[in-house]
Design a protein around this motif. Structure first.
Motif, PDB file in Angstrom:
ATOM      1  N   LEU A   1       0.838  -1.184   0.000  1.00  0.00           N
ATOM      2  CA  LEU A   1       0.000   0.000   0.000  1.00  0.00           C
ATOM      3  C   LEU A   1       0.878   1.240   0.000  1.00  0.00           C
ATOM      4  O   LEU A   1       1.833   1.326   0.771  1.00  0.00           O
ATOM      5  N   GLN A   2       0.548   2.179  -0.836  1.00  0.00           N
ATOM      6  CA  GLN A   2       1.298   3.433  -0.874  1.00  0.00           C
ATOM      7  C   GLN A   2       0.321   4.588  -0.770  1.00  0.00           C
ATOM      8  O   GLN A   2      -0.537   4.771  -1.645  1.00  0.00           O
ATOM      9  N   ALA A   3       0.478   5.366   0.284  1.00  0.00           N
ATOM     10  CA  ALA A   3      -0.367   6.534   0.502  1.00  0.00           C
ATOM     11  C   ALA A   3       0.344   7.783   0.011  1.00  0.00           C
ATOM     12  O   ALA A   3       1.565   7.912   0.180  1.00  0.00           O
TER      13      ALA A   3
ATOM     14  N   GLY B   1      -9.070  25.100   7.575  1.00  0.00           N
ATOM     15  CA  GLY B   1     -10.230  25.355   6.748  1.00  0.00           C
ATOM     16  C   GLY B   1     -10.082  24.845   5.331  1.00  0.00           C
ATOM     17  O   GLY B   1     -11.060  24.810   4.574  1.00  0.00           O
ATOM     18  N   GLY B   2      -8.875  24.466   4.973  1.00  0.00           N
ATOM     19  CA  GLY B   2      -8.612  23.979   3.627  1.00  0.00           C
ATOM     20  C   GLY B   2      -8.924  22.499   3.459  1.00  0.00           C
ATOM     21  O   GLY B   2      -9.445  21.842   4.374  1.00  0.00           O
ATOM     22  N   SER B   3      -8.596  21.994   2.280  1.00  0.00           N
ATOM     23  CA  SER B   3      -8.912  20.612   1.929  1.00  0.00           C
ATOM     24  C   SER B   3      -7.695  19.897   1.357  1.00  0.00           C
ATOM     25  O   SER B   3      -6.811  20.531   0.768  1.00  0.00           O
ATOM     26  N   LEU B   4      -7.693  18.601   1.533  1.00  0.00           N
ATOM     27  CA  LEU B   4      -6.710  17.724   0.911  1.00  0.00           C
ATOM     28  C   LEU B   4      -7.407  16.427   0.530  1.00  0.00           C
ATOM     29  O   LEU B   4      -8.378  16.019   1.185  1.00  0.00           O
ATOM     30  N   ARG B   5      -6.881  15.776  -0.474  1.00  0.00           N
ATOM     31  CA  ARG B   5      -7.381  14.459  -0.858  1.00  0.00           C
ATOM     32  C   ARG B   5      -6.221  13.483  -0.821  1.00  0.00           C
ATOM     33  O   ARG B   5      -5.252  13.623  -1.577  1.00  0.00           O
ATOM     34  N   LEU B   6      -6.323  12.514   0.054  1.00  0.00           N
ATOM     35  CA  LEU B   6      -5.324  11.470   0.138  1.00  0.00           C
ATOM     36  C   LEU B   6      -5.734  10.297  -0.743  1.00  0.00           C
ATOM     37  O   LEU B   6      -6.920   9.997  -0.875  1.00  0.00           O
ATOM     38  N   SER B   7      -4.739   9.643  -1.300  1.00  0.00           N
ATOM     39  CA  SER B   7      -4.967   8.437  -2.083  1.00  0.00           C
ATOM     40  C   SER B   7      -4.112   7.320  -1.524  1.00  0.00           C
ATOM     41  O   SER B   7      -3.034   7.560  -0.982  1.00  0.00           O
ATOM     42  N   CYS B   8      -4.589   6.120  -1.687  1.00  0.00           N
ATOM     43  CA  CYS B   8      -3.839   4.940  -1.274  1.00  0.00           C
ATOM     44  C   CYS B   8      -3.948   3.920  -2.394  1.00  0.00           C
ATOM     45  O   CYS B   8      -5.038   3.391  -2.648  1.00  0.00           O
TER      46      CYS B   8
END
Length: 123
Positions: free
Chosen positions: A3-5, A14-21
């Protein structure tokens, strides 16, 4: 299963992030997937989990309503959309896979772990 995140970074409160795995080695289509996080000096804590087909999700109270977990089995990838980030969300975020297919919130329920991606939230 490897697995690689990725997707972590520095964001203002207040901001946003999108993590992927991204999973490799074999398909995780029938595996439950989860996200955990660990801040310095603290134990690893549960964030969110999703069942094998995406039909069930479960969140920690601290992120409910702000974070969304999703998956794309065709891409062997799970995501964590994080909105309205707070300084207390700062941590290393880990993705994990469980050979069981349900939703699980304990570290012990997962068989495979990624290396983590760092999320920093400035106030």
């Amino acid at each position: 299963v490897q697995l690689q995140a990725f997707g972590g970074g520095l964001v203002q409160a207040g901001g946003s992030l999108r993590l992927s795995c991204a999973a490799s080695g074999r398909s995780v289509s029938y595996y439950a997937m989860g996200w955990f996080r660990q801040a310095p000096g603290k134990e690893r804590e549960f964030v969110a989990t999703i069942s094998w087909n995406g039909g069930s999700t479960y969140y920690a109270d601290s992120v409910k309503g702000r974070f969304t977990i999703s998956r794309d089995n065709a891409k062997n990838t799970v995501y964590l959309q994080m909105n309205n980030l707070k300084p207390e969300d700062a941590a290393i975020y880990y993705c994990a896979a469980s050979r069981r297919g349900g939703v699980y919130s304990t570290v012990e329920s997962y068989n495979y772990w990624g290396q983590g991606t760092l999320v920093t939230v400035s106030s």
